[in-house]
Design a protein around this motif. Structure first.
Motif, PDB file in Angstrom:
ATOM      1  N   ILE A   3       4.170 -11.688 -50.900  1.00 57.06           N
ATOM      2  CA  ILE A   3       4.522 -11.022 -52.141  1.00 57.06           C
ATOM      3  C   ILE A   3       5.189  -9.694 -51.780  1.00 57.06           C
ATOM      4  CG2 ILE A   3       2.614 -12.070 -53.447  1.00 57.06           C
ATOM      5  CD1 ILE A   3       1.158  -9.319 -53.153  1.00 57.06           C
ATOM      6  N   ILE A   4       5.685  -9.020 -52.782  1.00 59.90           N
ATOM      7  CA  ILE A   4       6.220  -7.674 -52.593  1.00 59.90           C
ATOM      8  C   ILE A   4       5.301  -6.726 -53.357  1.00 59.90           C
ATOM      9  CG2 ILE A   4       8.190  -6.131 -52.919  1.00 59.90           C
ATOM     10  CD1 ILE A   4       8.746  -8.443 -50.974  1.00 59.90           C
ATOM     11  N   ALA A  19      -7.162  -8.793 -58.958  1.00 61.93           N
ATOM     12  CA  ALA A  19      -8.383  -8.057 -58.626  1.00 61.93           C
ATOM     13  C   ALA A  19      -8.644  -8.085 -57.123  1.00 61.93           C
ATOM     14  CB  ALA A  19      -9.574  -8.630 -59.384  1.00 61.93           C
ATOM     15  N   ARG A  20      -8.473  -9.235 -56.507  1.00 59.52           N
ATOM     16  CA  ARG A  20      -8.699  -9.351 -55.058  1.00 59.52           C
ATOM     17  C   ARG A  20      -7.666  -8.531 -54.285  1.00 59.52           C
ATOM     18  NH1 ARG A  20     -11.076 -13.593 -51.364  1.00 59.52           N
ATOM     19  NH2 ARG A  20     -10.017 -13.204 -49.400  1.00 59.52           N
ATOM     20  N   LEU A  21      -6.425  -8.574 -54.719  1.00 56.79           N
ATOM     21  CA  LEU A  21      -5.383  -7.793 -54.064  1.00 56.79           C
ATOM     22  C   LEU A  21      -5.683  -6.295 -54.182  1.00 56.79           C
ATOM     23  CD1 LEU A  21      -2.621  -7.662 -52.629  1.00 56.79           C
ATOM     24  CD2 LEU A  21      -1.617  -7.453 -54.907  1.00 56.79           C
ATOM     25  N   LEU A  22      -6.118  -5.856 -55.358  1.00 59.14           N
ATOM     26  CA  LEU A  22      -6.466  -4.441 -55.536  1.00 59.14           C
ATOM     27  C   LEU A  22      -7.565  -4.032 -54.567  1.00 59.14           C
ATOM     28  CD1 LEU A  22      -6.414  -4.150 -59.432  1.00 59.14           C
ATOM     29  CD2 LEU A  22      -4.767  -3.176 -57.822  1.00 59.14           C
ATOM     30  N   GLU A  35       1.890  -3.881 -62.625  1.00 58.61           N
ATOM     31  CA  GLU A  35       3.054  -4.563 -63.176  1.00 58.61           C
ATOM     32  C   GLU A  35       3.346  -5.761 -62.278  1.00 58.61           C
ATOM     33  OE1 GLU A  35       7.455  -3.304 -62.824  1.00 58.61           O
ATOM     34  OE2 GLU A  35       6.716  -2.359 -64.660  1.00 58.61           O
ATOM     35  N   LEU A  36       3.398  -6.937 -62.869  1.00 62.64           N
ATOM     36  CA  LEU A  36       3.675  -8.168 -62.146  1.00 62.64           C
ATOM     37  C   LEU A  36       4.987  -8.732 -62.651  1.00 62.64           C
ATOM     38  CD1 LEU A  36       2.930 -10.556 -60.283  1.00 62.64           C
ATOM     39  CD2 LEU A  36       1.569 -11.478 -62.185  1.00 62.64           C
ATOM     40  N   ASN A  37       5.984  -8.787 -61.776  1.00 64.98           N
ATOM     41  CA  ASN A  37       7.312  -9.295 -62.150  1.00 64.98           C
ATOM     42  C   ASN A  37       7.822  -8.607 -63.417  1.00 64.98           C
ATOM     43  OD1 ASN A  37       7.248 -11.074 -59.923  1.00 64.98           O
ATOM     44  ND2 ASN A  37       6.076 -12.544 -61.123  1.00 64.98           N
ATOM     45  N   ASP A  55       6.035 -13.168 -55.767  1.00 64.13           N
ATOM     46  CA  ASP A  55       5.736 -12.240 -56.857  1.00 64.13           C
ATOM     47  C   ASP A  55       6.008 -10.815 -56.416  1.00 64.13           C
ATOM     48  OD1 ASP A  55       5.001 -14.063 -58.804  1.00 64.13           O
ATOM     49  OD2 ASP A  55       2.845 -13.781 -58.528  1.00 64.13           O
ATOM     50  N   ARG A  56       6.422  -9.993 -57.389  1.00 65.77           N
ATOM     51  CA  ARG A  56       6.669  -8.571 -57.157  1.00 65.77           C
ATOM     52  C   ARG A  56       5.669  -7.767 -57.979  1.00 65.77           C
ATOM     53  NH1 ARG A  56      11.429  -7.882 -54.522  1.00 65.77           N
ATOM     54  NH2 ARG A  56      11.518  -5.677 -55.053  1.00 65.77           N
TER      55      ARG A  56
END
Length: 66
Positions: A3-4, A19-22, A35-37, A55-56
């Motif tokens: 992802i970006i 949530a996991r990425l955070l 903000e997702l895409n 995904d960005r």
């Protein structure tokens, strides 16, 4: 998958949620806007919103001051 995140490429596991990425990126427990895409994702969807390859995401956190 890749992802970006805030303009930088980042590898993450398939079936990763916001949530996991955070948590992995060190934003757990912080007040952030995601903000997702180019669409704001409400906090109520962070646990269920899955990410997809390409995904960005932009994550902005508030910094107190005065």
């Amino acid at each position: 998958m890749q992802i970006i995140l805030n303009g930088q490429p980042r590898d993450c596991d398939a079936a990763t949620t916001i949530a996991r990425l955070l948590e992995q990126a060190g934003y757990a427990g912080r007040r952030v806007a995601v903000e997702l895409n180019q669409e704001i994702v409400p906090r109520s969807r962070h646990d269920s919103q899955l990410l997809a390859d390409g995904d960005r995401l932009e994550i902005v956190h508030a910094i107190g001051g005065g």
